[in-house]
Write a protein that holds these residues in place. Structure first.
Motif, mmCIF file in Angstrom:
data_model
loop_
_atom_site.group_PDB
_atom_site.id
_atom_site.type_symbol
_atom_site.label_atom_id
_atom_site.label_comp_id
_atom_site.label_asym_id
_atom_site.label_seq_id
_atom_site.Cartn_x
_atom_site.Cartn_y
_atom_site.Cartn_z
ATOM 1 N N PHE A 27 0.831 -1.202 0.000
ATOM 2 C CA PHE A 27 0.000 0.000 0.000
ATOM 3 C C PHE A 27 0.867 1.253 0.000
ATOM 4 C CE2 PHE A 27 -3.082 -2.959 1.928
ATOM 5 C CZ PHE A 27 -4.153 -2.726 1.083
ATOM 6 N N ARG A 28 0.422 2.282 -0.678
ATOM 7 C CA ARG A 28 1.115 3.577 -0.659
ATOM 8 C C ARG A 28 0.767 4.305 0.632
ATOM 9 N NH1 ARG A 28 2.482 5.509 -6.244
ATOM 10 N NH2 ARG A 28 1.287 4.213 -7.670
ATOM 11 N N GLU A 29 1.729 5.000 1.178
ATOM 12 C CA GLU A 29 1.504 5.743 2.414
ATOM 13 C C GLU A 29 0.878 7.107 2.173
ATOM 14 O OE1 GLU A 29 5.018 5.824 4.811
ATOM 15 O OE2 GLU A 29 5.266 3.655 4.696
ATOM 16 N N GLU A 30 0.772 7.535 0.916
ATOM 17 C CA GLU A 30 0.191 8.855 0.618
ATOM 18 C C GLU A 30 -1.294 8.930 0.954
ATOM 19 O OE1 GLU A 30 3.661 8.486 -2.230
ATOM 20 O OE2 GLU A 30 2.087 7.164 -1.524
ATOM 21 N N PHE A 31 -1.973 7.796 0.975
ATOM 22 C CA PHE A 31 -3.408 7.804 1.271
ATOM 23 C C PHE A 31 -3.606 7.975 2.770
ATOM 24 C CE2 PHE A 31 -3.215 5.612 -2.795
ATOM 25 C CZ PHE A 31 -4.219 6.268 -3.494
ATOM 26 N N TYR A 32 -4.251 9.064 3.145
ATOM 27 C CA TYR A 32 -4.461 9.377 4.561
ATOM 28 C C TYR A 32 -5.475 8.453 5.221
ATOM 29 C CZ TYR A 32 -2.246 13.973 3.921
ATOM 30 O OH TYR A 32 -1.377 14.999 3.678
ATOM 31 N N TRP A 33 -6.545 8.137 4.494
ATOM 32 C CA TRP A 33 -7.685 7.429 5.061
ATOM 33 C C TRP A 33 -8.025 6.221 4.197
ATOM 34 C CZ3 TRP A 33 -8.503 12.750 3.602
ATOM 35 C CH2 TRP A 33 -8.278 13.650 4.644
ATOM 36 N N PRO A 34 -8.864 5.336 4.691
ATOM 37 C CA PRO A 34 -9.344 4.242 3.842
ATOM 38 C C PRO A 34 -10.164 4.798 2.671
ATOM 39 C CG PRO A 34 -9.776 3.755 6.151
ATOM 40 C CD PRO A 34 -9.318 5.190 6.080
ATOM 41 N N GLU A 72 -18.234 11.890 6.991
ATOM 42 C CA GLU A 72 -16.788 11.740 7.140
ATOM 43 C C GLU A 72 -16.252 10.630 6.234
ATOM 44 O OE1 GLU A 72 -13.451 11.042 10.652
ATOM 45 O OE2 GLU A 72 -15.577 10.853 11.134
ATOM 46 N N LEU A 73 -16.962 9.505 6.190
ATOM 47 C CA LEU A 73 -16.549 8.385 5.352
ATOM 48 C C LEU A 73 -16.439 8.807 3.890
ATOM 49 C CD1 LEU A 73 -16.086 5.287 4.862
ATOM 50 C CD2 LEU A 73 -18.572 5.142 4.580
ATOM 51 N N TYR A 74 -17.464 9.483 3.376
ATOM 52 C CA TYR A 74 -17.450 9.857 1.959
ATOM 53 C C TYR A 74 -16.557 11.063 1.676
ATOM 54 C CZ TYR A 74 -20.389 6.091 0.664
ATOM 55 O OH TYR A 74 -20.835 4.819 0.429
ATOM 56 N N PHE A 75 -16.326 11.895 2.671
ATOM 57 C CA PHE A 75 -15.325 12.955 2.523
ATOM 58 C C PHE A 75 -13.948 12.320 2.309
ATOM 59 C CE2 PHE A 75 -11.953 15.483 4.411
ATOM 60 C CZ PHE A 75 -12.122 16.704 3.794
ATOM 61 N N HIS A 76 -13.610 11.347 3.146
ATOM 62 C CA HIS A 76 -12.321 10.650 3.025
ATOM 63 C C HIS A 76 -12.216 9.915 1.699
ATOM 64 C CE1 HIS A 76 -11.911 10.483 7.687
ATOM 65 N NE2 HIS A 76 -11.635 11.669 7.197
ATOM 66 N N ARG A 77 -13.287 9.264 1.281
ATOM 67 C CA ARG A 77 -13.276 8.562 -0.003
ATOM 68 C C ARG A 77 -13.097 9.537 -1.164
ATOM 69 N NH1 ARG A 77 -17.756 3.700 0.497
ATOM 70 N NH2 ARG A 77 -16.602 2.536 2.086
ATOM 71 N N GLY A 78 -13.736 10.688 -1.079
ATOM 72 C CA GLY A 78 -13.584 11.696 -2.139
ATOM 73 C C GLY A 78 -12.163 12.222 -2.211
ATOM 74 N N SER A 129 -20.491 15.109 0.151
ATOM 75 C CA SER A 129 -19.319 14.898 1.005
ATOM 76 C C SER A 129 -18.163 14.335 0.186
ATOM 77 C CB SER A 129 -19.660 14.008 2.193
ATOM 78 O OG SER A 129 -20.217 12.787 1.784
ATOM 79 N N HIS A 130 -18.442 13.486 -0.796
ATOM 80 C CA HIS A 130 -17.400 12.976 -1.697
ATOM 81 C C HIS A 130 -16.802 14.133 -2.494
ATOM 82 C CE1 HIS A 130 -15.606 10.744 -5.062
ATOM 83 N NE2 HIS A 130 -15.629 9.680 -4.282
ATOM 84 N N LYS A 131 -17.652 15.004 -2.993
ATOM 85 C CA LYS A 131 -17.200 16.157 -3.788
ATOM 86 C C LYS A 131 -16.345 17.093 -2.937
ATOM 87 C CE LYS A 131 -18.403 17.400 -7.602
ATOM 88 N NZ LYS A 131 -17.703 17.003 -8.829
ATOM 89 N N ILE A 132 -16.759 17.367 -1.710
ATOM 90 C CA ILE A 132 -16.002 18.249 -0.820
ATOM 91 C C ILE A 132 -14.644 17.625 -0.483
ATOM 92 C CG2 ILE A 132 -15.952 19.258 1.500
ATOM 93 C CD1 ILE A 132 -19.054 19.563 1.187
ATOM 94 N N GLY A 133 -14.615 16.319 -0.256
ATOM 95 C CA GLY A 133 -13.345 15.634 -0.005
ATOM 96 C C GLY A 133 -12.403 15.743 -1.184
ATOM 97 N N SER A 134 -12.939 15.610 -2.385
ATOM 98 C CA SER A 134 -12.136 15.742 -3.598
ATOM 99 C C SER A 134 -11.562 17.151 -3.730
ATOM 100 C CB SER A 134 -13.013 15.401 -4.815
ATOM 101 O OG SER A 134 -12.287 15.504 -5.997
ATOM 102 N N ILE A 135 -12.380 18.140 -3.458
ATOM 103 C CA ILE A 135 -11.922 19.541 -3.514
ATOM 104 C C ILE A 135 -10.856 19.787 -2.445
ATOM 105 C CG2 ILE A 135 -12.656 21.930 -3.132
ATOM 106 C CD1 ILE A 135 -15.370 21.067 -4.439
ATOM 107 N N TYR A 136 -11.073 19.237 -1.264
ATOM 108 C CA TYR A 136 -10.089 19.368 -0.182
ATOM 109 C C TYR A 136 -8.721 18.845 -0.624
ATOM 110 C CZ TYR A 136 -7.498 18.005 3.983
ATOM 111 O OH TYR A 136 -6.506 17.820 4.917
ATOM 112 N N MET A 137 -8.699 17.635 -1.197
ATOM 113 C CA MET A 137 -7.429 17.035 -1.596
ATOM 114 C C MET A 137 -6.788 17.828 -2.732
ATOM 115 S SD MET A 137 -5.107 14.852 -0.945
ATOM 116 C CE MET A 137 -5.850 13.677 0.178
#
Length: 150
Positions: A27-34, A72-78, A129-137
């Motif tokens: 696994f890559r360590e760059e991914f913060y969340w599942p 939170e789950l879908y923010f992280h996924r996004g 929440s997925h969209k906001i997570g994507s924008i955050y990243m």
């Protein structure tokens, strides 16, 4: 790639040989969340020339959740989905030109999901929440956080 639209590469449903995991670096360590880290691993395994056997047997682990943890789950996924698309741009471009630049969560998809899925509130919450997570990243990567090497 068809299986990336299902849970086929969800690591809860996968088994890998140790030597293959070592060869592709795990696994890559760059991914913060599942979220998407398992798709990234599967894509690197496939891109390295290995094959996967897909057995359409799905295991679901359900647990009680409130609306805040759902967001939170879908923010992280996004956020991780954006990172996945960015990290794997070259591989995705070889598979399907334009795929790595495509935003998979667009408003026409939301409209379609709202028409055909029974849980309208959860569908909307998942989308936004997925969209906001994507924008955050996206802004985290642009801002020179510790991911700016990507």
């Amino acid at each position: 790639m068809v299986c990336f639209e299902t849970f086929a590469y969800n690591t809860a449903n996968m088994a890998y040989r140790r030597d293959i995991l070592k060869e592709v670096g795990g696994f890559r360590e760059e991914f913060y969340w599942p979220g998407c880290e398992d798709n990234d691993l599967a894509l690197r395994i496939l891109d390295s020339g290995f094959y996967m056997l897909y057995l359409p047997f799905h295991v679901t682990h359900s647990f009680p959740s409130d609306l805040a943890s759902f967001f939170e789950l879908y923010f992280h996924r996004g956020a991780n989905h954006y990172l996945f698309m960015k990290i794997n741009r070259e591989v995705l471009e070889r598979i399907e030109p334009g795929l790595s630049l495509r935003d998979t969560y667009k408003f026409p998809i939301l409209k379609n999901h709202l028409l055909y899925r029974p849980h309208k509130l959860l569908t909307s919450a998942r989308f936004f929440s997925h969209k906001i997570g994507s924008i955050y990243m996206k802004f985290k990567l642009l801002g020179g956080g510790n991911l700016n090497k990507i």
